[in-house]
Design an enzyme around this catalytic site. Sequence first.
Site, PDB file in Angstrom:
ATOM      1  N   THR A 186     -73.511   9.150  38.687  1.00  0.00           N
ATOM      2  CA  THR A 186     -73.329  10.654  38.519  1.00  0.00           C
ATOM      3  C   THR A 186     -73.734  11.329  39.693  1.00  0.00           C
ATOM      4  O   THR A 186     -73.781  12.555  39.980  1.00  0.00           O
ATOM      5  CB  THR A 186     -74.145  11.066  37.152  1.00  0.00           C
ATOM      6  OG1 THR A 186     -75.465  10.683  37.618  1.00  0.00           O
ATOM      7  CG2 THR A 186     -73.701  10.408  36.122  1.00  0.00           C
ATOM      8  N   LYS A 187     -74.453  10.473  40.771  1.00  0.00           N
ATOM      9  CA  LYS A 187     -74.921  10.973  41.778  1.00  0.00           C
ATOM     10  C   LYS A 187     -73.881  11.426  42.767  1.00  0.00           C
ATOM     11  O   LYS A 187     -72.684  11.115  42.888  1.00  0.00           O
ATOM     12  CB  LYS A 187     -76.097  10.245  42.639  1.00  0.00           C
ATOM     13  CG  LYS A 187     -77.002   9.748  41.845  1.00  0.00           C
ATOM     14  CD  LYS A 187     -78.109  11.127  41.242  1.00  0.00           C
ATOM     15  CE  LYS A 187     -79.289  10.910  40.495  1.00  0.00           C
ATOM     16  NZ  LYS A 187     -79.284  10.239  39.125  1.00  0.00           N
TER      17      LYS A 187
END
Length: 389
Positions: A186-187
Amino acid sequence: MKERGDIRVPLCRPWVGEEEVEAVAEVIRSGWLSTGPRTLEFEKEFARYVGAKHAVATSSCTSALHLSLVASGVEEGDEVITSTFTYTATAEAIGYVGAKPVFADIDPVTLNILPEEIEDRITDRTKAVIPVHVAGYPCRMDEIYDIAGRYGLAVINDAAHAISTEIRGRRIGSMEHLNCFSFYATKNITTGEGGMITLNEDELAEKLRLMRLHGIDRYTWARLQGDRRWYYEVVERGFKYNMSDIQAAMGLCQLRKIDEIQRRREVIAARYNRAFSDIEAILTPSIPTDGKHSWHLYIIRLNLEMLRIDRDEFIRQMAERGIECSVHFIPLHMHPFYRKRYGYKAGDFPKAEHAYRQVVTLPLFSGMGDEEVDLVIDCVLDIIRNYRR
């Protein structure tokens, strides 16, 4: 890409393409899959991007935090101060070394740890402080470094959200002592799983490189470059925390487009800000005046006194409209484990608890289309109109 169930806009969607596919395939075809030349290249390029002398790739940000604590001399019985308003990994790593996570309250606007709260909690057992740059907003590092310097504390930045975050033109990764990053799916940039430690101290960097792969003096790729390829020595306490070349190849592709990724996140955040800034029932994220926000997350706070629903119902209403939202974070002292293990209880950190009841994380990802941004805005405004007091 088909979304999950009835979700029309997910909270996050990794921005990967054929270049990542080809880079990973090239590593697979090479026959060398673990830590090797791609990892070394990724470390070099990441250090250059953040402005640090050294970068040490790891298997996750959690492992990066753990290694940083060990390298900083934190041991069983020590105390490490950090924010209660963070993901469990921050405090979990403190527990790995047998130290106690000492939580501190937050600024209710930025959601970051308050320096004065840090100083209030220092004892003769305090060895380090871990500031968490929530959502990518920079902590008040001048004050935190001043406190750490006066009390002889190590500073380990939890920069999982803060890859492009800056303070007066200087990226978090170039800061003193140790800085830990995440490349989770998700980064802002991803290697699927993975992390990085950046620092400027030569001896400490070498120690971290040894510890992240069993404490062995030469990892396998390095041994293959010389004679006696079979020979190695264990010279340091070690862990299995290395990054693979498969991950690093993907990371190199992601890093090459990080400026584009950051620009797109800034555009989306600016559109949200324009849409919501005049809505009294919504408190938009703070924007640093002397730095740069990485916009890993876009977190609004609901003015619940102006609404006939609570935060949980707001999220449910968004889901009914096909928009996935989340909450960052449930304060750690509210979780059963931290209550039972360390004696924390409800009411210990009122600012964090108040923020928790308000916060909603809206979708924000680099590949998010304008139509998706419009839909999120329209749904938020529709719910606010329908449930205003």
